[in-house]
Scaffold this motif. Structure first.
Motif: not given
Ligand code: T4K
Length: 378
Positions: A211-213, A149-151, A320-325, A103-105, A23-27, A76-79, A201-206
Motif C-alpha cells: 500500500e502507499g502513495g 482532474g483525473v489522469h 479482464a476488468r471494467k475500469y472505470y465502470w 476513491a477520487t470522489a 489478472l488485471v492488477g496482479k502485483p 495510500n493515495a486516498t488519504v 503505490l498500491h499493490a496493483t500499480k506499476i
Molecule cells: N484514484 C484512482 C484513479 C485510482 O485508480 C485509485 C486506486 C485511487 C484513487 C486510490 O488509490 P489507493 O488509495 O488504493 O492508493 C484496485 C486497487 O485496489 C486500487 O488501488 C486501484 N485504484 C484500482 C484501479 O484497482 P479493485 O477494488 O478493483 O482491486 P481488487 O482487489 O479487485 O484487485 C485487482 C486485481 O488484482 C484482482 O484481480 C486481484 C489482484 N490482486 C490484488 C491485490 C491487492 C492480487 O493478485 N494481489 C493483491 O495483493 O481496486
C-alpha cells in the motif's frame, strides 16, 4: 497454440486457453533479494515508521526521478487526496469527473467537500463542461473551490486548458494521478501539472509498495503543510498545531516501493511489448495524446458488446476488468440525476486487459486471437 477456430473457445465447453488466471492488477513482485536486505536492515535498526530513512530515501529518489521539487510519502493515495485538499484549504464544491475509481470522489466527501461531476471528452474531463459548471455555480452563489482532474490510466489530456480555466476563475487545480508514475509529456513528468498530484503505490500499480502513495508538488509551502497534516498536525516534535491525520507511510512500504522502482525501466519495456502485441485491441496510437511517454501499465480496449467479451475471456481464465465502470455518479443515490452521457457511453464499453510480469507476448497474441474469434461470432 493460438485458438483460431470458433469451436475451440472455452464458452463452448472446451478447455480454457490458460490454466492459471491472468489478472488485471496482479502485483509485479520485485526480485526478493533487494527487498529482503532492506527488510533485515529495517528490523535490525528498529525504525519501523514515522518518517524513517527508507521513506526519506524513497521521497528523494522519486523527486530526482520525476524532477518534482517535493515528494511527500503517504499511506495510500486516498488519504493523500484528503491531505492535499485540506492543505490547499478547499471548501464547498470540487469539480471532478465521474469517470474514475470511486476513491477520487469519496476522499473529498470524507472531508466534507461536495463532488460536482462534469462529463468527459474521450476519457478526459471536458474543459467546456467544467467552464459551464463553474459559471453555473457562480450564478447559484455556491462557488466551486477547486477542480480535481483525473489522469485516467495515468494519462493526462487538456491540462493546459484546465489550468487556464482555474486561473480565470481563481480556483485551485490538482490531480488524481493514481496511475501516473513515470508518465511524461513533452519530456516532463506529468506530476508538474496543477498545484499538486497524488500518486498511488498500491499493490496493483506499476510501482508496488504493498500500500502507499505520495503527493508531488513544486510548491514548498504546500509540501510543508502536507507533511504536517500527514503527521497528526505536528509542526515540531512536541505538539500538534491544529488539524491532522495519520497519513504516514511505513518503512516496509517504502522499501517495497524502492525494490519495485529498481525494476521500473525493465517493466515498462516489457509492458510496451505486450501493448504492441495487443495493438489490434487497443489502438493505443489513436488515444495516447501526442508527446506522451506512457508506462503501459493499463491496456485499455473498448467494445460495444463489452460484457460478452468479458465473459468469453473469463471462460479462458483471462480476468479482464471494467475500469472505470460504473461511473461514480451511479454509485450513490444523491447523484442519480447527474446527466453524463459520454461517461455512461465510455464506461459501458471499456475493458482493461492483463499486463505486467505475468504476461508474455504469446499470451497477449492468444488473447487477441480469442477476442477476434469472439467478435466474429458476436
Ligand atoms: N484514484 C484512482 C484513479 C485510482 O485508480 C485509485 C486506486 C485511487 C484513487 C486510490 O488509490 P489507493 O488509495 O488504493 O492508493 C484496485 C486497487 O485496489 C486500487 O488501488 C486501484 N485504484 C484500482 C484501479 O484497482 P479493485 O477494488 O478493483 O482491486 P481488487 O482487489 O479487485 O484487485 C485487482 C486485481 O488484482 C484482482 O484481480 C486481484 C489482484 N490482486 C490484488 C491485490 C491487492 C492480487 O493478485 N494481489 C493483491 O495483493 O481496486
Amino acid at each position: 497454440m493460438l485458438k483460431t477456430e470458433k469451436g475451440r473457445l472455452a464458452i463452448n465447453g472446451v478447455s480454457p486457453a490458460f490454466r492459471k488466471p491472468l489478472l488485471v492488477g496482479k502485483p509485479n513482485i520485485p526480485v526478493c533479494d533487494d527487498f529482503n536486505v532492506m527488510l533485515d536492515d529495517i528490523l535490525y535498526n528498529e525504525v519501523l515508521t514515522n518518517n524513517g530513512p527508507y521513506v526519506r530515501k524513497m521521497e528523494s529518489v522519486f523527486a530526482r526521478f520525476t524532477g518534482v521539487k517535493n515528494i511527500v510519502a503517504v499511506n495510500n493515495a486516498t488519504v493523500g487526496l484528503m491531505i492535499a485538499a485540506k492543505a490547499m484549504g478547499l471548501t464547498g464544491k470540487v469539480i471532478m469527473p465521474a469517470y474514475t475509481f470511486p476513491a477520487t470522489a469519496t476522499a473529498m466527501q470524507w472531508i466534507g467537500l461536495e463532488p460536482v461531476f462534469c462529463d468527459i471528452k474521450d476519457y478526459w474531463l471536458d474543459p467546456q463542461h467544467v467552464k459551464n459548471q463553474i459559471e453555473y455555480s457562480l450564478k447559484a452563489k455556491a462557488p466551486v473551490s477547486a477542480i480535481l482532474g483525473v489522469h485516467p490510466y495515468g494519462v493526462p489530456k487538456y491540462c493546459r486548458e484546465m489550468q487556464d480555466i482555474a486561473d480565470t476563475y481563481g480556483v485551485k487545480l490538482f490531480y488524481d494521478a493514481a496511475a501516473s508514475f513515470g508518465v511524461k509529456q513533452n519530456s516532463q513528468s506529468v506530476l508538474h501539472y496543477g498545484e499538486c498530484s497524488v500518486v498511488s503505490l498500491h499493490a496493483t500499480k506499476i510501482i508496488n509498495g504493498f500500500e502507499g502513495g505520495f503527493i508531488a508538488t513544486d510548491n514548498d509551502e504546500l509540501a510543508e503543510r502536507c507533511r504536517q497534516l500527514r503527521n497528526f498536525g505536528f509542526a515540531g516534535k512536541e505538539y500538534s498545531e491544529g488539524e491532522g491525520i495519520n497519513g504516514k507511510m511505513t518503512e516496509v512500504n517504502a522499501a517495497m516501493a524502492l525494490a519495485s522502482f529498481a525494476e521500473y525501466d525493465r517493466l515498462v519495456a516489457h509492458n510496451r511489448l505486450i501493448a504492441s502485441a495487443y495493438e489490434f485491441c487497443l489502438g493505443f496510437q489513436a488515444w495516447l495524446p501526442e508527446g506522451t511517454e506512457y508506462n503501459y501499465h493499463y491496456a485499455v480496449a473498448r467494445y460495444e458488446r463489452r460484457d460478452y467479451i468479458l465473459n468469453v475471456l473469463a471462460a479462458e481464465c483471462v480476468m479482464a476488468r471494467k475500469y472505470y465502470w460504473p461511473g461514480v455518479h451511479k454509485t450513490q443515490k444523491q447523484w442519480e440525476n447527474c446527466y453524463l452521457p459520454e461517461t455512461d457511453r465510455i464506461s459501458s464499453r471499456v475493458l482493461c486487459l492483463p499486463t505486467g510480469k505475468q504476461m508474455t507476448v504469446s499470451y497477449a497474441e492468444e488473447i487477441v486471437s480469442i477476442i477476434k474469434l469472439a467478435l466474429e461470432i458476436a
